[in-house]
Write a protein that holds these residues in place. Structure first.
Motif, mmCIF file in Angstrom:
data_model
loop_
_atom_site.group_PDB
_atom_site.id
_atom_site.type_symbol
_atom_site.label_atom_id
_atom_site.label_comp_id
_atom_site.label_asym_id
_atom_site.label_seq_id
_atom_site.Cartn_x
_atom_site.Cartn_y
_atom_site.Cartn_z
ATOM 1 N N LEU A 31 70.037 25.841 33.703
ATOM 2 C CA LEU A 31 71.261 25.999 34.488
ATOM 3 C C LEU A 31 70.988 25.865 35.981
ATOM 4 O O LEU A 31 71.779 25.263 36.720
ATOM 5 C CB LEU A 31 71.901 27.360 34.177
ATOM 6 C CG LEU A 31 72.512 27.509 32.777
ATOM 7 C CD1 LEU A 31 73.019 28.928 32.574
ATOM 8 C CD2 LEU A 31 73.643 26.514 32.568
ATOM 9 N N ALA A 32 69.855 26.416 36.420
ATOM 10 C CA ALA A 32 69.503 26.301 37.846
ATOM 11 C C ALA A 32 69.333 24.840 38.235
ATOM 12 O O ALA A 32 69.800 24.401 39.299
ATOM 13 C CB ALA A 32 68.214 27.082 38.120
ATOM 14 N N ARG A 37 70.430 20.332 41.122
ATOM 15 C CA ARG A 37 70.086 18.904 41.142
ATOM 16 C C ARG A 37 71.133 18.036 40.453
ATOM 17 O O ARG A 37 71.227 16.844 40.718
ATOM 18 C CB ARG A 37 68.719 18.683 40.462
ATOM 19 C CG ARG A 37 67.576 19.381 41.172
ATOM 20 C CD ARG A 37 66.322 19.367 40.311
ATOM 21 N NE ARG A 37 65.839 18.040 40.009
ATOM 22 C CZ ARG A 37 64.983 17.373 40.750
ATOM 23 N NH1 ARG A 37 64.530 17.926 41.857
ATOM 24 N NH2 ARG A 37 64.563 16.188 40.410
ATOM 25 N N GLY A 38 71.908 18.636 39.534
ATOM 26 C CA GLY A 38 72.902 17.853 38.812
ATOM 27 C C GLY A 38 72.253 16.936 37.791
ATOM 28 O O GLY A 38 71.048 16.984 37.544
ATOM 29 N N VAL A 39 73.074 16.080 37.211
ATOM 30 C CA VAL A 39 72.600 15.109 36.215
ATOM 31 C C VAL A 39 72.664 13.723 36.826
ATOM 32 O O VAL A 39 73.633 13.368 37.502
ATOM 33 C CB VAL A 39 73.463 15.178 34.937
ATOM 34 C CG1 VAL A 39 73.009 14.131 33.932
ATOM 35 C CG2 VAL A 39 73.371 16.565 34.306
ATOM 36 N N ASN A 40 71.631 12.935 36.610
ATOM 37 C CA ASN A 40 71.576 11.570 37.137
ATOM 38 C C ASN A 40 72.408 10.659 36.238
ATOM 39 O O ASN A 40 71.902 10.043 35.307
ATOM 40 C CB ASN A 40 70.116 11.104 37.184
ATOM 41 C CG ASN A 40 69.997 9.697 37.717
ATOM 42 O OD1 ASN A 40 70.907 9.195 38.399
ATOM 43 N ND2 ASN A 40 68.890 9.032 37.422
ATOM 44 N N LEU A 41 73.725 10.607 36.528
ATOM 45 C CA LEU A 41 74.625 9.835 35.682
ATOM 46 C C LEU A 41 74.400 8.344 35.854
ATOM 47 O O LEU A 41 74.196 7.852 36.968
ATOM 48 C CB LEU A 41 76.075 10.187 36.022
ATOM 49 C CG LEU A 41 76.501 11.632 35.750
ATOM 50 C CD1 LEU A 41 77.912 11.872 36.284
ATOM 51 C CD2 LEU A 41 76.439 11.930 34.260
ATOM 52 N N VAL A 177 71.907 22.347 23.593
ATOM 53 C CA VAL A 177 72.479 21.334 24.496
ATOM 54 C C VAL A 177 72.100 21.634 25.946
ATOM 55 O O VAL A 177 71.712 20.722 26.703
ATOM 56 C CB VAL A 177 74.020 21.296 24.338
ATOM 57 C CG1 VAL A 177 74.654 20.429 25.428
ATOM 58 C CG2 VAL A 177 74.395 20.770 22.953
ATOM 59 N N ILE A 178 72.175 22.917 26.362
ATOM 60 C CA ILE A 178 71.861 23.268 27.760
ATOM 61 C C ILE A 178 70.401 22.945 28.077
ATOM 62 O O ILE A 178 70.093 22.387 29.145
ATOM 63 C CB ILE A 178 72.155 24.761 28.001
ATOM 64 C CG1 ILE A 178 73.665 24.999 28.015
ATOM 65 C CG2 ILE A 178 71.549 25.229 29.325
ATOM 66 C CD1 ILE A 178 74.053 26.456 28.172
ATOM 67 N N ILE A 179 69.489 23.254 27.164
ATOM 68 C CA ILE A 179 68.073 22.995 27.435
ATOM 69 C C ILE A 179 67.798 21.491 27.476
ATOM 70 O O ILE A 179 67.051 21.009 28.342
ATOM 71 C CB ILE A 179 67.197 23.686 26.369
ATOM 72 C CG1 ILE A 179 67.304 25.211 26.529
ATOM 73 C CG2 ILE A 179 65.741 23.250 26.489
ATOM 74 C CD1 ILE A 179 66.576 25.997 25.477
ATOM 75 N N THR A 180 68.424 20.736 26.573
ATOM 76 C CA THR A 180 68.244 19.271 26.597
ATOM 77 C C THR A 180 68.760 18.685 27.906
ATOM 78 O O THR A 180 68.084 17.875 28.562
ATOM 79 C CB THR A 180 68.976 18.631 25.402
ATOM 80 O OG1 THR A 180 68.479 19.196 24.182
ATOM 81 C CG2 THR A 180 68.768 17.127 25.379
ATOM 82 N N PHE A 184 66.767 16.776 31.283
ATOM 83 C CA PHE A 184 67.220 15.525 31.913
ATOM 84 C C PHE A 184 67.522 15.742 33.393
ATOM 85 O O PHE A 184 67.268 14.863 34.228
ATOM 86 C CB PHE A 184 68.463 14.995 31.183
ATOM 87 C CG PHE A 184 68.134 14.070 30.049
ATOM 88 C CD1 PHE A 184 67.629 14.562 28.858
ATOM 89 C CD2 PHE A 184 68.293 12.702 30.177
ATOM 90 C CE1 PHE A 184 67.289 13.726 27.809
ATOM 91 C CE2 PHE A 184 67.959 11.845 29.140
ATOM 92 C CZ PHE A 184 67.458 12.357 27.948
ATOM 93 N N SER A 185 68.090 16.910 33.724
ATOM 94 C CA SER A 185 68.392 17.192 35.128
ATOM 95 C C SER A 185 67.110 17.402 35.936
ATOM 96 O O SER A 185 66.965 16.869 37.035
ATOM 97 C CB SER A 185 69.276 18.440 35.213
ATOM 98 O OG SER A 185 69.404 18.867 36.546
ATOM 99 N N ALA A 186 66.178 18.181 35.387
ATOM 100 C CA ALA A 186 64.943 18.483 36.128
ATOM 101 C C ALA A 186 64.129 17.220 36.404
ATOM 102 O O ALA A 186 63.543 17.065 37.469
ATOM 103 C CB ALA A 186 64.109 19.491 35.343
#
Length: 315
Positions: A31-32, A37-41, A177-180, A184-186
């Motif tokens: 979550l942090a 950083r968000g998701v790289n869409l 789902v949150i961990i996956t 991807f965000s990290a």
């Protein structure tokens, strides 16, 4: 796979606390990362230009990337597509670009001119444009797809088992789902429609494992009359552990083959599946049952309703 009957105490207080701390820590870190950083869409969601080109001989991707960077497209994503001679280029919208077909056409022409200056034999195979409005719609529809899937699962498990089993399974799926998404965000790995499809597949895969364990828990609640809820759940997880690990291992073999041999174009898709299978297997053993036990489910909750004498005499 395992001929000897297992008797691992998954419900022991120490193991449950370790699993709880590990899950909470991973979720907080995820979550942090998602909030900071968000998701790289990918351009499926942000809009942009997709260009597929073909070279007469194998081409090195770093050389193509350098050509595009020198022309000002330093955010372009360059991947092999099918063979080492075919290259797929995704160009995100640049600040100041107008949202119209003329501007996107100019970008595709400029990119192709840069590639042709570096390699005159290059051929353009196709060009596709995704507008920002379509990207916003896909983002909204993707989020709704996950939400509807979780609501449907909540209703299905509540009807088939009991509402506390439904909450336990849905919380375990949200955990997966949150961990996956957090990984991807990290790592700032591009999140496109194929990754969204993989996340939805992970929801179904993880639920399948959880339902198998819940089915055995329900059977054992009716069969083991003297066992406590913790003992019944522990026996059920041990009885289904061989099936759970065998299924996950064989699925991982297929996904690993996709990851290493499927080409760069499906790396993100295969990585999402890899993460989802590992985390989903963990949650079906350590998260879903523990949550259901913590909510106080008992044998009486799963016993069939007792028919009264009036109901038995009724035609």
């Amino acid at each position: 796979m395992m001929k000897r009957e297992l008797n691992i105490d998954f419900m022991a207080g120490g193991k449950r606390r370790v699993a709880l701390v590990l899950s909470v820590l991973l979720i907080l870190l995820s979550l942090a990362s998602l909030f900071t950083r968000g998701v790289n869409l990918g351009i499926d969601f942000t809009g942009g230009t997709l260009i597929e080109v073909s070279y007469p001989e194998s081409v090195e991707l770093p050389a193509v990337r350098q050509t595009l960077e020198e022309r000002g497209y330093d955010r372009a994503v360059v991947q092999h597509f099918g063979t080492a001679r075919d290259v797929l280029i995704r160009v995100p919208p640049r600040t100041g670009d107008d949202d119209n077909a003329v501007s996107r056409e100019a970008i595709s022409e400029d990119v192709f001119d840069a590639l042709r200056d570096a390699a005159p034999q290059v051929e353009r195979q196709r060009v596709e444009f995704v507008g920002p409005q379509i990207g916003d719609q896909l983002t909204e529809q993707g989020g709704l797809a996950m939400l509807y899937a979780l609501i449907g699962i909540l209703i299905y498990v509540a009807l088939r088992f009991e509402k506390r089993f439904a909450l336990g399974s849905v919380v375990a799926l949200v955990h997966d789902v949150i961990i996956t998404l957090g990984v991807f965000s990290a790592l700032q790995i591009e999140f496109d429609l194929t990754v969204l499809a993989a996340v939805l597949a992970v929801i179904g895969y993880s639920l399948n494992d959880t339902i198998v364990v819940f089915d055995r828990i329900r059977e054992n609640f009716l069969r083991m009359r003297k066992g406590s809820p913790a003992e019944v759940m522990n026996a059920s997880i041990n009885q289904t552990l061989s099936r759970t690990l065998t299924t996950s291992f064989t699925t991982l073999l297929v996904v690993l083959a996709l990851f290493y041999l499927g080409g760069e174009i499906i790396h993100s898709f295969a990585l999402a599946l890899l993460l989802g299978i590992v985390v989903g297997t963990y949650s079906s053993i350590f998260v879903a049952s523990n949550l259901t036990l913590a909510m106080g489910v008992s044998k009486q909750d799963l016993l069939p309703p007792v028919e009264t004498e009036d109901e038995e005499e009724a035609p």
